[in-house]
Motif scaffolding. Structure first.
Motif, PDB file in Angstrom:
ATOM      1  N   GLU A 209      14.686 -31.921 -53.593  1.00  0.00           N
ATOM      2  CA  GLU A 209      13.447 -30.725 -53.192  1.00  0.00           C
ATOM      3  C   GLU A 209      12.196 -31.626 -52.884  1.00  0.00           C
ATOM      4  OE1 GLU A 209      10.369 -27.912 -53.687  1.00  0.00           O
ATOM      5  OE2 GLU A 209      10.473 -29.661 -54.856  1.00  0.00           O
ATOM      6  N   LYS A 210      11.902 -32.593 -53.941  1.00  0.00           N
ATOM      7  CA  LYS A 210      10.482 -33.344 -53.478  1.00  0.00           C
ATOM      8  C   LYS A 210      10.362 -34.060 -52.300  1.00  0.00           C
ATOM      9  CE  LYS A 210       6.929 -36.103 -55.461  1.00  0.00           C
ATOM     10  NZ  LYS A 210       6.786 -36.196 -54.359  1.00  0.00           N
ATOM     11  N   CYS A 211      11.638 -34.631 -52.184  1.00  0.00           N
ATOM     12  CA  CYS A 211      11.627 -35.523 -50.699  1.00  0.00           C
ATOM     13  C   CYS A 211      11.564 -34.578 -49.670  1.00  0.00           C
ATOM     14  CB  CYS A 211      12.849 -36.391 -50.615  1.00  0.00           C
ATOM     15  SG  CYS A 211      13.292 -37.536 -51.636  1.00  0.00           S
ATOM     16  N   LEU A 212      12.350 -33.361 -49.670  1.00  0.00           N
ATOM     17  CA  LEU A 212      12.216 -32.236 -48.557  1.00  0.00           C
ATOM     18  C   LEU A 212      10.710 -31.914 -48.365  1.00  0.00           C
ATOM     19  CD1 LEU A 212      15.656 -30.571 -48.913  1.00  0.00           C
ATOM     20  CD2 LEU A 212      14.983 -32.154 -47.037  1.00  0.00           C
ATOM     21  N   PHE A 213      10.185 -31.592 -49.614  1.00  0.00           N
ATOM     22  CA  PHE A 213       8.795 -30.789 -49.580  1.00  0.00           C
ATOM     23  C   PHE A 213       7.901 -31.959 -48.761  1.00  0.00           C
ATOM     24  CE2 PHE A 213       4.593 -29.797 -50.944  1.00  0.00           C
ATOM     25  CZ  PHE A 213       4.719 -28.360 -50.794  1.00  0.00           C
ATOM     26  N   ASP A 214       7.833 -33.331 -48.975  1.00  0.00           N
ATOM     27  CA  ASP A 214       7.251 -33.974 -48.418  1.00  0.00           C
ATOM     28  C   ASP A 214       7.486 -34.334 -46.867  1.00  0.00           C
ATOM     29  OD1 ASP A 214       5.939 -34.647 -50.768  1.00  0.00           O
ATOM     30  OD2 ASP A 214       7.211 -36.515 -51.259  1.00  0.00           O
ATOM     31  N   ALA A 215       8.791 -34.251 -46.698  1.00  0.00           N
ATOM     32  CA  ALA A 215       9.001 -34.216 -45.087  1.00  0.00           C
ATOM     33  C   ALA A 215       8.581 -33.127 -44.442  1.00  0.00           C
ATOM     34  CB  ALA A 215      10.452 -34.242 -44.937  1.00  0.00           C
ATOM     35  N   VAL A 216       8.488 -31.749 -44.922  1.00  0.00           N
ATOM     36  CA  VAL A 216       8.256 -30.661 -44.414  1.00  0.00           C
ATOM     37  C   VAL A 216       6.645 -30.582 -43.978  1.00  0.00           C
ATOM     38  CG1 VAL A 216       7.970 -28.073 -44.543  1.00  0.00           C
ATOM     39  CG2 VAL A 216       9.990 -29.347 -45.171  1.00  0.00           C
ATOM     40  N   LYS A 217       6.012 -31.321 -45.046  1.00  0.00           N
ATOM     41  CA  LYS A 217       4.549 -31.516 -45.015  1.00  0.00           C
ATOM     42  C   LYS A 217       4.149 -32.498 -43.747  1.00  0.00           C
ATOM     43  CE  LYS A 217       2.998 -32.547 -49.337  1.00  0.00           C
ATOM     44  NZ  LYS A 217       2.289 -33.055 -50.517  1.00  0.00           N
ATOM     45  N   ARG A 218       4.856 -33.239 -43.350  1.00  0.00           N
ATOM     46  CA  ARG A 218       4.895 -34.279 -42.358  1.00  0.00           C
ATOM     47  C   ARG A 218       5.316 -33.404 -40.807  1.00  0.00           C
ATOM     48  NH1 ARG A 218       7.684 -37.819 -45.681  1.00  0.00           N
ATOM     49  NH2 ARG A 218       9.505 -37.662 -44.387  1.00  0.00           N
ATOM     50  N   GLY A 219       5.715 -32.375 -41.027  1.00  0.00           N
ATOM     51  CA  GLY A 219       6.052 -31.303 -40.030  1.00  0.00           C
ATOM     52  C   GLY A 219       7.613 -31.105 -39.675  1.00  0.00           C
ATOM     53  N   ALA A 220       8.497 -31.534 -40.498  1.00  0.00           N
ATOM     54  CA  ALA A 220       9.905 -31.245 -40.082  1.00  0.00           C
ATOM     55  C   ALA A 220      10.118 -29.793 -40.933  1.00  0.00           C
ATOM     56  CB  ALA A 220      10.654 -32.438 -41.164  1.00  0.00           C
ATOM     57  N   ILE A 221      11.216 -29.596 -40.648  1.00  0.00           N
ATOM     58  CA  ILE A 221      12.033 -28.366 -41.108  1.00  0.00           C
ATOM     59  C   ILE A 221      13.036 -28.409 -42.003  1.00  0.00           C
ATOM     60  CG2 ILE A 221      13.113 -26.239 -40.398  1.00  0.00           C
ATOM     61  CD1 ILE A 221      11.672 -26.089 -37.792  1.00  0.00           C
ATOM     62  N   ALA A 222      13.183 -28.030 -43.247  1.00  0.00           N
ATOM     63  CA  ALA A 222      14.173 -28.279 -44.030  1.00  0.00           C
ATOM     64  C   ALA A 222      15.090 -27.205 -44.419  1.00  0.00           C
ATOM     65  CB  ALA A 222      13.755 -29.108 -45.432  1.00  0.00           C
ATOM     66  N   ILE A 223      16.576 -27.333 -44.245  1.00  0.00           N
ATOM     67  CA  ILE A 223      17.536 -26.143 -44.641  1.00  0.00           C
ATOM     68  C   ILE A 223      18.320 -26.862 -45.707  1.00  0.00           C
ATOM     69  CG2 ILE A 223      19.355 -24.789 -43.666  1.00  0.00           C
ATOM     70  CD1 ILE A 223      17.013 -25.969 -41.236  1.00  0.00           C
TER      71      ILE A 223
END
Ligand SMILES: C[S@@+](CC[C@H](N)C(=O)[O-])C[C@H]1O[C@@H](n2cnc3c(N)ncnc32)[C@H](O)[C@@H]1O
Length: 281
Positions: A209-223
């Motif tokens: 969850e933490k890795c995904l949250f950081d990636a989404v802060k960089r502009g990615a979309i997580a599912i």
């Protein structure tokens, strides 16, 4: 929709809910799957390019051979299916091989997947494949599925790597779509039947969850996909959670009732909006 099937049987494979899942997956960017498994999502999704990874290096070896020389892999695998080889003898040969990333190992992995109990993929602490023989009398050789999969691997821009999810998600950039289907967390003790010698527990799911949250802060979309229970609802509480029911294929206790699952979505807009709300408080 014409749903394509993987050539592998895989616990937790998304073949049964693929149509529903695709409705949550935007496909206009680079598609990243850190837990690619049998690739049921990859073969049904259309994206510009793909990063497919999994910690199981035997599995990624199969995909490398399918991409580089599908004909030779299919012939080698078919020869095994046509032979009278004993399950435990072949499993032993597979485990004793000092070279893990050969064509022979790839063919044996496919053969074991189709002949072992319920297509489970489990290793002991020494890294040996230890699933027992399945109950099949006449085992299907998935030739057309292998051809379809190799065509998709060859016709698209695909990067294949055997690695941990953290390494993969760190690579995600703005506009990438990350779909994560990790081994699920059980409702009571946060454990799940292992796919590798290390099981995927509560701490790893929190790290995911933490890795995904950081990636989404960089502009990615997580599912994400996971089981529907208070623990996963709590871990993924920043995500938009959709509860769904999924037909079950394998359950240790023989339960084949539909499983309650979640599909969680997190976008950069959702993070921005919640930060705005915090500022105005
Ligand atoms: C539920 S399966 C994915 C199934 C896939 N979505 C499909 O439809 O075929 C989960 C996958 O996660 C992989 N896995 C387990 N732990 C991992 C880790 N730490 N990093 C990356 N992959 C991991 C397993 O090898 C397994 O293939």
């Amino acid at each position: 929709m014409n749903i394509k099937k993987s050539f592998l049987k895989w616990p937790g494979g998304k073949g049964r809910i693929i149509e529903l899942l695709l409705s949550y997956l935007p496909t206009n960017g680079r598609f990243i799957e850190p837990f690619v498994g049998a690739g049921n999502v990859f073969i049904n999704v259309d994206a510009k390019s793909y990063i497919l990874t999994d910690s199981n290096s035997d599995l990624i070896n199969v995909y490398h051979w399918l991409k580089s020389d599908a004909t030779i892999l299919i012939n080698e695998t078919k020869a095994l299916f046509d032979s009278e080889v004993d399950f435990y003898e072949l499993r032993n040969q597979f485990n004793l091989s000092s070279k893990r990333h050969t064509l022979e190992q790839a063919a044996k992995f496919i053969w074991l997947n189709r002949h072992c109990f319920n297509g489970l993929c489990r290793y002991n602490r020494n890294g040996n494949f230890n699933v027992p023989k399945g109950k099949h009398s006449n085992t299907y050789f998935p030739e057309q599925e292998l051809i379809n999969f190799s065509k998709k691997l060859c016709d698209t821009d695909v990067l294949l790597t055997a690695c941990d999810f953290r390494t993969t998600i760190t690579k995600a950039e703005s506009n990438d779509i990350i779909y994560c289907d990790p081994p699920y967390l059980g409702p009571f003790n946060g454990s799940f039947v292992g796919y590798t010698s290390n099981s995927f527990d509560y701490i790893k799911t929190q790290e995911l969850e933490k890795c995904l949250f950081d990636a989404v802060k960089r502009g990615a979309i997580a599912i994400i996909s996971n089981s529907d229970n208070p623990i996963t609802q709590e871990i993924f509480n920043k995500f938009n959670i959709h509860s769904i029911e999924s037909p079950r294929s394998i359950a240790a206790n023989g339960n084949r009732k539909p499983a309650k699952e979640i599909i969680g979505v997190l976008t950069p807009e959702m993070i921005n909006n919640s930060q705005q709300k915090d500022l105005t408080k």
